[in-house]
Design an enzyme around this catalytic site. Structure first.
Site, short mmCIF file in Angstrom:
data_model
loop_
_atom_site.label_atom_id
_atom_site.label_comp_id
_atom_site.label_asym_id
_atom_site.label_seq_id
_atom_site.Cartn_x
_atom_site.Cartn_y
_atom_site.Cartn_z
N ASP A 1 45.52 25.53 39.12
CA ASP A 1 44.56 26.47 39.69
C ASP A 1 43.83 25.93 40.91
O ASP A 1 43.54 26.66 41.84
CB ASP A 1 43.58 26.94 38.61
CG ASP A 1 44.27 27.82 37.57
OD1 ASP A 1 45.26 28.48 37.95
OD2 ASP A 1 43.83 27.85 36.42
N SER B 1 41.52 25.61 25.70
CA SER B 1 41.06 26.10 26.99
C SER B 1 41.80 27.41 27.21
O SER B 1 43.04 27.45 27.25
CB SER B 1 41.42 25.08 28.08
OG SER B 1 41.34 25.71 29.33
N ARG C 1 44.49 34.06 40.74
CA ARG C 1 43.85 33.05 41.60
C ARG C 1 43.75 33.45 43.07
O ARG C 1 42.71 33.28 43.68
CB ARG C 1 44.55 31.69 41.45
CG ARG C 1 44.45 31.07 40.06
CD ARG C 1 43.20 31.37 39.36
NE ARG C 1 42.98 30.62 38.12
CZ ARG C 1 42.12 30.96 37.20
NH1 ARG C 1 41.40 32.06 37.32
NH2 ARG C 1 41.95 30.24 36.10
N ASP D 1 31.21 24.35 32.21
CA ASP D 1 31.51 23.64 33.46
C ASP D 1 30.80 24.25 34.66
O ASP D 1 30.13 23.55 35.42
CB ASP D 1 33.03 23.64 33.74
CG ASP D 1 33.79 22.79 32.74
OD1 ASP D 1 33.16 21.94 32.08
OD2 ASP D 1 35.01 23.00 32.61
N1 ARG Z 1 49.59 26.84 33.05
C1 ARG Z 1 49.14 28.14 33.43
C2 ARG Z 1 49.14 28.30 34.93
O1 ARG Z 1 49.11 27.33 35.61
C3 ARG Z 1 47.86 28.53 32.81
C4 ARG Z 1 46.61 27.83 33.22
C5 ARG Z 1 45.49 28.35 32.41
N2 ARG Z 1 44.25 27.76 32.61
C6 ARG Z 1 43.41 27.53 31.60
N3 ARG Z 1 42.22 27.10 31.87
N4 ARG Z 1 43.74 27.71 30.35
O2 ARG Z 1 49.17 29.40 35.42
#
Ligand code: ARG
Length: 399
Positions: free
Chosen positions: A124, A176, A95, A15
């Site tokens: 995110d 992912s 983040r 990406d």
């Molecule tokens: N659901 C989790 C969060 O919002 C994990 C997100 C993980 N992202 C990923 N690209 N696997 O913190």
């Protein structure tokens, strides 16, 4: 206004590789890549060459492990922050730090925009953008993945090929995965069906219970003012301590979570997490704290813990509420010093002992032995008065 210089949060994956070229085409802008070492256990050096080969003018690679632990992970640990009873927030905590660094680099480079690779469905994007816009309201934020033309990974691959973008995509990579020092988040693929058990290939650093040792293992963690400072009597840097606990806990099948959670944007999603060190440290911290804090402080702290976890999850890190919570939490932690012994076995963590020079536990008050020093007769008056409100004029009420 069209941005001229863009700082992109870059992982080297498909990406964000495609994104470098796409942003250049779209805006005719200079692209600066930024990659963070958050303890994901990957060598980031190859990204230097890759980013330039992909079209970036420059790349920043920063080791943020220490800052991540001290400024993000430890405040969450001290606060006992756990989202929806299970998620120890590894991805969510990283983040705001990435957002802060994007802003710093944008300032350093006099860039007029920052960009990230998040889609429109996740948490995110919220965490990045709320963080960035709080720290630098004037900065433009670009999220190409929310609106670009690619409908699948195959289409992105095609685009990459056409533009000679070097991408290394493992064919059929099903999940992912987001990984850092504090834990791993696994989404997508078959996991999207909440009715089925996560398959064996979803395991990343935690051993399947079938493959864990048949003998339990003890580990001792020493805390000072709410944070771990030593493991098995050996003082060590917290980054190293967390890495060692990840290996140890992972070997015993500790720290795997399978849950359905409520995302910020309203969707429910099925997630698998692995966070052995985080799991062990949360258990240890809780056990030690229980020895030290008075009841009212402890109970109020549970409310704060719930709200603290929400604010991390919701991307509200750089807010007055977070600072106010930290003031409260840090006050409660000044005496959370001592040692906790834990027993790891087949996925479980049990407390095998806790000690503190500031323990409020009084054996002579608690014991039912001959040394009992508690004044039993005083309890009679206490109980009488405690129940007094409920003996008044119960009139028509039925219990
Ligand atoms: N659901 C989790 C969060 O919002 C994990 C997100 C993980 N992202 C990923 N690209 N696997 O913190």
């Amino acid at each position: 206004m069209k941005p001229k210089k863009i700082v992109l949060a870059y992982s080297g994956g498909l990406d964000t590789s495609v994104m470098i070229q796409w942003l250049k085409e779209q805006y005719n802008a200079e692209i600066i890549a930024f990659a963070a070492d958050l303890g994901q256990g990957e060598d980031l050096e190859p990204l230097r060459q890759k980013a330039i080969a992909t079209g970036a003018s420059k790349i920043y690679i920063e080791d943020l492990k220490e800052e991540f632990v001290q400024e993000y992970i430890f405040p969450a640990l001290k606060a006992d922050a756990v989202y929806e009873k299970k998620y120890l927030l590894a991805t969510a905590l990283s983040r705001p730090l990435i957002a802060k660094k994007l802003v710093e680099i944008a300032n350093l480079e006099s860039a007029d925009a920052v960009a990230h690779g998040c889609t429109g469905k996740g948490n995110d994007q919220v965490r990045f953008e709320v963080g960035i816009s709080t720290l630098a309201p004037e900065l433009q934020i670009l999220a190409p993945a929310r609106g670009w033309e690619f409908k699948s990974r195959e289409e992105e691959m095609e685009y990459a090929q056409k533009h000679n973008i070097p991408v290394s995509v493992k064919k059929g990579s099903l999940y992912s995965i987001d990984k850092n020092l504090w834990g791993i988040s696994v989404e997508c693929g078959v996991i999207e069906n909440p009715a089925i058990e996560p398959p064996d290939d979803s395991y990343q650093i935690v051993s399947h219970i079938n493959n864990t040792p048949d003998i339990p293992e003890y580990v001792e963690i020493e805390f000072e003012a709410g944070v771990p400072v030593a493991m098995n009597s050996e003082r060590m840097n917290p980054v190293e301590l967390i890495m060692k606990l990840n290996t140890l806990g992972g070997r015993h099948g500790v720290g795997r979570v399978d849950m359905v959670e409520n995302r910020v944007i309203g969707i429910k999603s099925r997630e698998v997490y692995e966070a052995p060190a985080a799991h062990i440290l949360h258990e240890a911290h809780w056990a030690l704290q229980a020895l030290i804090l008075d009841r009212e402080c402890s109970h109020f702290k549970e409310t704060v813990a719930l709200k603290y976890a929400e604010l991390i999850y919701y991307g509200l890190w750089f807010t007055p509420l977070k600072n106010a919570f930290d003031a409260f939490v840090n006050t409660t932690q000044s005496f959370v010093t001592g040692t906790v012994k834990l027993k790891l076995y087949k996925g479980s963590v049990n407390i095998a002992g806790r000690m503190s020079p500031f323990s409020m536990y009084s054996h002579k008050l608690a014991t039912y032995d001959a040394e009992d020093a508690f004044d039993h007769t005083a309890a009679e008056g206490f109980v009488k008065i405690w129940g007094l409100p409920y003996r008044q004029g119960n009139g028509g009420r039925v219990f």
